[in-house]
Scaffold this motif. Sequence first.
Motif, PDB file in Angstrom:
ATOM      1  N   ALA A   1       1.446  -0.577   0.034  1.00  0.00           N
ATOM      2  CA  ALA A   1      -0.373  -0.096   0.070  1.00  0.00           C
ATOM      3  C   ALA A   1       0.722   0.932   0.173  1.00  0.00           C
ATOM      4  N   ALA A   2       0.466   2.167  -0.937  1.00  0.00           N
ATOM      5  CA  ALA A   2       1.273   3.556  -0.858  1.00  0.00           C
ATOM      6  C   ALA A   2       0.340   4.726  -0.738  1.00  0.00           C
TER       7      ALA A   2
ATOM      8  N   VAL B   1       5.416  10.617   1.022  1.00  0.00           N
ATOM      9  CA  VAL B   1       5.523   9.239   0.547  1.00  0.00           C
ATOM     10  C   VAL B   1       5.282   7.856   1.251  1.00  0.00           C
ATOM     11  N   THR B   2       4.162   7.148   1.460  1.00  0.00           N
ATOM     12  CA  THR B   2       4.343   6.369   2.662  1.00  0.00           C
ATOM     13  C   THR B   2       4.092   5.019   2.184  1.00  0.00           C
ATOM     14  N   LEU B   3       5.073   3.842   2.588  1.00  0.00           N
ATOM     15  CA  LEU B   3       5.083   3.189   2.427  1.00  0.00           C
ATOM     16  C   LEU B   3       4.474   1.674   2.875  1.00  0.00           C
ATOM     17  N   ARG B   4       3.518   0.367   2.794  1.00  0.00           N
ATOM     18  CA  ARG B   4       3.162   0.000   3.873  1.00  0.00           C
ATOM     19  C   ARG B   4       3.390  -1.178   3.182  1.00  0.00           C
TER      20      ARG B   4
ATOM     21  N   ALA C   1       8.636  -5.378   5.567  1.00  0.00           N
ATOM     22  CA  ALA C   1      10.545  -5.199   4.866  1.00  0.00           C
ATOM     23  C   ALA C   1      10.161  -3.401   3.762  1.00  0.00           C
ATOM     24  N   LEU C   2       8.768  -3.895   3.352  1.00  0.00           N
ATOM     25  CA  LEU C   2       8.880  -2.622   2.147  1.00  0.00           C
ATOM     26  C   LEU C   2       8.442  -1.123   2.904  1.00  0.00           C
ATOM     27  N   ASP C   3       8.342  -1.065   4.787  1.00  0.00           N
ATOM     28  CA  ASP C   3       7.295   0.154   5.473  1.00  0.00           C
ATOM     29  C   ASP C   3       9.016   1.296   4.830  1.00  0.00           C
TER      30      ASP C   3
ATOM     31  N   VAL D   1      11.831  -4.198  -2.202  1.00  0.00           N
ATOM     32  CA  VAL D   1      12.623  -4.482  -1.700  1.00  0.00           C
ATOM     33  C   VAL D   1      12.829  -3.112  -0.329  1.00  0.00           C
ATOM     34  N   ALA D   2      12.753  -3.148   0.118  1.00  0.00           N
ATOM     35  CA  ALA D   2      13.345  -2.066   1.424  1.00  0.00           C
ATOM     36  C   ALA D   2      14.402  -1.331   1.083  1.00  0.00           C
TER      37      ALA D   2
END
Length: 533
Positions: free
Chosen positions: A199-200, A232-235, A241-243, A299-300
């Motif tokens: 989710a972004a 930009v928030t990544l979950r 790992a992608l947070d 990847v993170a």
Amino acid sequence: AWKLDRTAVDLNLTHANTDLIGNGAAPVQLLDVDRSAIYTRPDQTENELTLFSVTARHALTDGLELSGNAYVRDSDVSTFNGDDSDFEECEDTPGFMCEEEDDAEELLEDAAGLPIPADDSLEGATVNRTATRQDGSGIAFQAGLDGAFASRPNSLIAGFAWDESDIAFHAGTELGRLDATRRAVPGGVFRGDAFTRMAADTSNLGFFVSDTWSPTERLTLTLSGRFNRTDVTLRDRLGTALDGDHRFERFNPAVGVTFDVSDDLMLYASYSESNRAPSPVELTCADEDDPCRLPNAFVADPPLEQVVARSFEAGVRGRAAALGLEWHAGAFSTTNDDDILFVSAGALTNQGFFDNVGRTRRNGLELNLDGEVGDRFDWYAHYTFLDATFRNALAVPSHHHPLAAGGEIRVEPGDELPLIPRQLLKAGVRFAATPRLILGADLFASGGQYSRGDEANMLGRIDGYSVLNLRAEYALKDAVRLFASVDNAFDAEYETFGVFGEADEVLGEGFDDPRFFSPGAPRAAWIGVRLSF
């Protein structure tokens, strides 16, 4: 639409539902046999979009006007792509499926983490699926004030814009086989480490102001600026790992000047700056110690810097009314600092990461001529020269490039950016044969360009091409018009895109040329009717 003397409101509703086939590039040797051939299939994209927007403006006084717009948008995109495969039965562990990685075999595991048994139905193809759901909304507002400064005309505009988007992205890779038509047939087994659920959330906030002042009747000065902030928030929906949380901010100034030498001749010059925040895909593939394969690996990673572009432009516009001629000549230069490119992670097969690679530059020249002869004939000719180059040395992954060393090529300052032709020409004529019949022709000519994967310019350019399009329109009535058109009237054979691949894995040993091209559309014709109400 609703309009009064000082107020106007417009409402717009758009809905679109499309099912598109966009086949990828094909081996050049396959195109030599059949220009309509498809390498692997399907390459299908389904889109559904609903957009509602409202725009309004209101004049408070003769010199002060308020305006704004707001929108909500819902977008769903799903892709279904059949590709060839690098997966085959293991040599060191017979009976199971493997991927060769850096001269070593890696066992493939399924969604349960178990080794995948070898089977003919799982060898030769991969079926890649993605689904992207995006809900967005935004609002913009500005106030415009026309008045005077130092007793001279002055126009001031100030406002803000805000946009927000919630994105859900899913991806997966299923093993399969290619049938006799090179269609990927799913085998029912998914590669476990290829699943992505992310989710972004992105938001953009901008404040802007612009002032235009005319100190003399012929001189006009414009000074403007805009402050941008992007979050930009990544979950990661399968773990953590992608947070990531990222924020980018910048103030971009701009200045411009125009000078009317006469009523028929005007000079102009400008300088501006702009910025681009990295996309979620770039942010999740930016670690040189953990490279990824594009386009479906995440990847993170550490954050990237935003791209900053600085542009200069200057030119002259004029007209010769007696000859029915208008003309424009302009030069421009744009330098991108911290440009983001996909660079090589070393001698790893087609792996790499996004990185800020330094500078790229685009210098160009535009020459435009537009003319008319009487009331029945008009014409145009627009020419662009563009020199787009790298300004820093870097290594780029290009495993299938015939001159690559260790799966990568070395780019030097001055090498041209791929897929950008140096010269473009657009020209056309329009002739009113009768008050009801209009005939026209348009010519598009493009110079050669380097293929993607040949950023070092080690091989020749893809050939340039010219295409002639013809059209005619006949008015039965003011509201009813018949039309006919022919695109690529001479059925020219040309290519619009180039990349490198390994065709012999699918087509056999005779297909050893690594060049893949996208063929241009052949001759096509339409007839139809236009109705106006």
